[in-house]
Design a protein around this motif. Structure first.
Motif, PDB file in Angstrom:
ATOM      1  N   UNK A 113       0.859  -1.176   0.000  1.00 18.35           N
ATOM      2  CA  UNK A 113       0.000   0.000   0.000  1.00 18.35           C
ATOM      3  C   UNK A 113       0.900   1.232   0.000  1.00 18.35           C
ATOM      4  N   UNK A 114       0.584   2.190  -0.869  1.00 14.35           N
ATOM      5  CA  UNK A 114       1.420   3.382  -0.988  1.00 14.35           C
ATOM      6  C   UNK A 114       0.558   4.637  -1.011  1.00 14.35           C
ATOM      7  N   UNK A 115       1.191   5.761  -0.682  1.00 11.60           N
ATOM      8  CA  UNK A 115       0.528   7.066  -0.718  1.00 11.60           C
ATOM      9  C   UNK A 115       1.009   7.823  -1.949  1.00 11.60           C
ATOM     10  N   UNK A 138      -7.588  10.242   0.669  1.00  9.50           N
ATOM     11  CA  UNK A 138      -8.693   9.483   0.080  1.00  9.50           C
ATOM     12  C   UNK A 138      -8.242   8.057  -0.221  1.00  9.50           C
ATOM     13  N   UNK A 139      -9.201   7.119  -0.177  1.00 14.59           N
ATOM     14  CA  UNK A 139      -8.921   5.716  -0.495  1.00 14.59           C
ATOM     15  C   UNK A 139     -10.169   5.105  -1.108  1.00 14.59           C
ATOM     16  N   UNK A 140     -10.046   3.862  -1.573  1.00 14.46           N
ATOM     17  CA  UNK A 140     -11.153   3.224  -2.272  1.00 14.46           C
ATOM     18  C   UNK A 140     -12.129   2.586  -1.296  1.00 14.46           C
ATOM     19  N   UNK A 145      -9.530  -2.870   5.764  1.00 12.68           N
ATOM     20  CA  UNK A 145      -8.160  -2.788   6.265  1.00 12.68           C
ATOM     21  C   UNK A 145      -7.630  -1.363   6.138  1.00 12.68           C
ATOM     22  N   UNK A 146      -7.726  -0.784   4.936  1.00 11.51           N
ATOM     23  CA  UNK A 146      -7.249   0.582   4.732  1.00 11.51           C
ATOM     24  C   UNK A 146      -8.056   1.580   5.557  1.00 11.51           C
TER      25      UNK A 146
END
Length: 259
Positions: A113-115, A138-140, A145-146
């Motif tokens: 996982x990356x930013x 923001x994320x999906x 988990x995220x």
């Protein structure tokens, strides 16, 4: 007459025990095709890798599999209500949220996982370091988990979700958010595409590397054990490495045709 009916009833009962009950207990032995959710598009790098790996694993078990692309939130709904047989790639803790699922213990791959940022001097090395900056992140949607990781370090008013990572990258490109968090291989490949090549979006660092597992509905427990053993075998005999080489060659050829 009564004796005849009694004998007939006994015969029918015995036939039910001999023929029907075993088939119920071993439903997966007679199942034609298993339908598994995949949250990566099938023509993406991760999608092609997972499709080929699962197809080969099921072939070795003399079974068939169909991978069905679904957004994470919709896949979660289908899994919860047993409308699909399983999911090909989730983090190990995924079963904590879905007790009706059983994990395939052998992880097929590891992901990072990356930013991602645009023109910002930001460097991160883990989830906690992302919280050191007052940024809109923001994320999906659908990734528990995220969501849990980010909620631990990002204020709620600065944390948003989108239905697909392409939306997140577009919003990052036009400045509606400061950071988008996603799967590194997926986003890195997207940034090489014509759509995002000139976007100015870059990686700010890897947040975490984690193994991903397949999950099946609990009544497929014996299949989960078989797949775990098959994945180990495919790693030992070099099949997984061979699949990755073929997929990456195909990706490079596809990219060269579009340039």
């Amino acid at each position: 007459m009564k004796t005849y009916r009694s004998i007939l009833s006994l015969v029918n009962h015995l036939l039910f025990i001999v023929l029907v009950i075993p088939s119920l207990g071993n439903a997966e032995l007679t199942k034609d095709t298993y339908r598994l959710a995949i949250t990566r598009k099938l023509d993406s790098v991760e999608g092609m890798l997972l499709l080929q790996a699962y197809t080969e694993a099921f072939r070795r078990l003399n079974k068939k599999v169909e991978l069905v692309f679904l957004p994470e939130a919709r896949a979660n709904h289908y899994l919860k209500h047993a409308d699909i047989d399983g999911d090909v790639a989730r983090v190990a803790k995924f079963a904590d949220y879905f007790p009706n699922l059983i994990r395939i213990e052998e992880p097929l791959r590891k992901i990072e996982y990356a930013a991602y940022v645009k023109y910002l001097q930001v460097q991160v090395k883990n989830w906690e370091s992302l919280g050191e900056y007052e940024l809109r992140v923001e994320f999906m949607r659908g990734s528990k988990f995220r969501e849990e990781k980010l909620q631990a370090f990002i204020d709620p008013e600065r944390l948003t979700q989108v239905n697909h990572w392409t939306q997140g990258l577009k919003r990052l490109e036009v400045g509606r958010i400061d950071v988008f968090v996603g799967v590194k291989r997926t986003i890195d490949q997207a940034l090489l595409s014509e759509k995002f090549r000139e976007s100015g979006i870059v990686s700010a660092g890897v947040l975490e590397q984690i193994a991903i597992h397949g999950f099946l509905q609990r009544h497929h427990s014996s299949l989960a054990e078989q797949l775990s053993a098959t994945f180990r075998e495919m790693k030992r005999d070099g099949t997984i490495d061979e699949i990755e080489m073929k997929v990456m060659t195909k990706v490079r050829e596809r990219r060269s045709r579009t340039q």
